[in-house]
Structures are given as C-alpha cells and as structure tokens.
Design an enzyme around this catalytic site. Structure first.
Site, PDB file in Angstrom:
ATOM      1  CD  GLU A  57      -0.234  15.722  -6.754  1.00 60.86           C
ATOM      2  OE1 GLU A  57      -0.068  16.768  -7.061  1.00 60.86           O
ATOM      3  OE2 GLU A  57      -1.288  15.121  -6.721  1.00 60.86           O
TER       4      GLU A  57
ATOM      5  CE1 TYR B  43      -3.527  -2.389   0.009  1.00 68.15           C
ATOM      6  CE2 TYR B  43      -3.513  -2.475   2.402  1.00 68.15           C
ATOM      7  CZ  TYR B  43      -4.149  -2.896   1.270  1.00 68.15           C
ATOM      8  OH  TYR B  43      -5.025  -3.910   1.171  1.00 68.15           O
TER       9      TYR B  43
ATOM     10  CE  LYS C 240      -6.460  22.612  -2.770  1.00 69.10           C
ATOM     11  NZ  LYS C 240      -7.377  22.649  -3.692  1.00 69.10           N
ATOM     12  CG  ASP C 241      -2.984  29.117   0.025  1.00 67.65           C
ATOM     13  OD1 ASP C 241      -2.894  28.645  -1.001  1.00 67.65           O
ATOM     14  OD2 ASP C 241      -3.595  30.419   0.033  1.00 67.65           O
TER      15      ASP C 241
ATOM     16  CD  GLU D  37       5.116  18.629  -3.594  1.00 69.56           C
ATOM     17  OE1 GLU D  37       3.741  18.639  -4.005  1.00 69.56           O
ATOM     18  OE2 GLU D  37       5.728  19.866  -3.242  1.00 69.56           O
TER      19      GLU D  37
ATOM     20  CD  GLU E 256      -1.699  20.769  -3.329  1.00 64.16           C
ATOM     21  OE1 GLU E 256      -1.931  20.303  -4.283  1.00 64.16           O
ATOM     22  OE2 GLU E 256      -1.561  21.942  -3.294  1.00 64.16           O
TER      23      GLU E 256
END
Length: 122
Positions: free
Chosen positions: A26, A14, A92-93, A67, A74
C-alpha cells in the site's frame, strides 16, 4: 509451550504478516510511515516533552490504523465487487474519508506541538 501460548504466538504472527503486507503493498501506508518517521526525527531534534510524545504517538497510531482499515475495506470491496459499482465506490470513498479526517487531526496536533517548539529555538 502451552496451547494458550502457542495460540498467542500464532495470532501475533498473523497480525505481523498483515502489517508486513500493508507496508509492502500500500503506497499510501508507505507515505504515512515516511511522514511518521520524519515527525519522530523532528521530535527528537526538538526535544519534545513526554506529554507531547504521547499525543504524537497517538496521532501516528490513529492515522496508521485508519489507513490499514481503509486498505482492508478497499481489498474487500475489490474482491466482492471487482466491477465498478456506485455502492462500492461510496464505501471506498467513506473509508478514505476516515483516513483524511485522521490525517488532518494528526496534522493539527503536529502544528500545536511543533510550532511552539520551533519558535522556542529562535
């Protein structure tokens, strides 16, 4: 195979699938991976010391982890709140800001390590 070993194997699969997904989907993670590869190549060319490699590996790891967490946040926010909402944007920011801090710190570590090694070549 014992049940304990099977659970570890399933958990690992997983986790690996999560890594594969972030690499495929991404763009920013892909950019960080390419940058990491270039740093690793430069490190081999310059013959970094063991201690320098430790700092480089930690810096790369932290940026990639940040990241991945940012991408996860996100995705969660897009799932929970698909419409544009000020609170979702703030969340998100803030997550993106964490990646920026990690990347800037990694860049500074890179400067401390690579500049003296490059100067030593001349």
């Amino acid at each position: 195979m014992e049940l304990k070993d099977k659970k570890w194997s399933i958990g690992f699969s997983y986790a690996w699938e999560g890594i594969v997904q972030v690499v495929k989907l991404e763009r920013n993670f892909q950019i960080h991976l390419i940058t990491a590869l270039l740093v690793i190549i430069a490190g081999f060319i310059l013959g970094l010391s063991r201690m320098e490699w430790i700092f480089i590996v930690i810096a790369i790891g932290i940026v990639l982890i940040a990241e991945m967490i940012n991408s996860t946040i996100e995705r969660i926010m897009d799932y929970i709140k698909p419409d544009i909402h000020p609170a979702a944007k703030q969340i998100k920011d803030m997550a993106a800001g964490g990646v920026l801090i990690a990347a800037v710190a990694a860049f500074i570590i890179g400067l401390f390590i690579f500049i003296p090694n490059i100067i030593a070549l001349f």
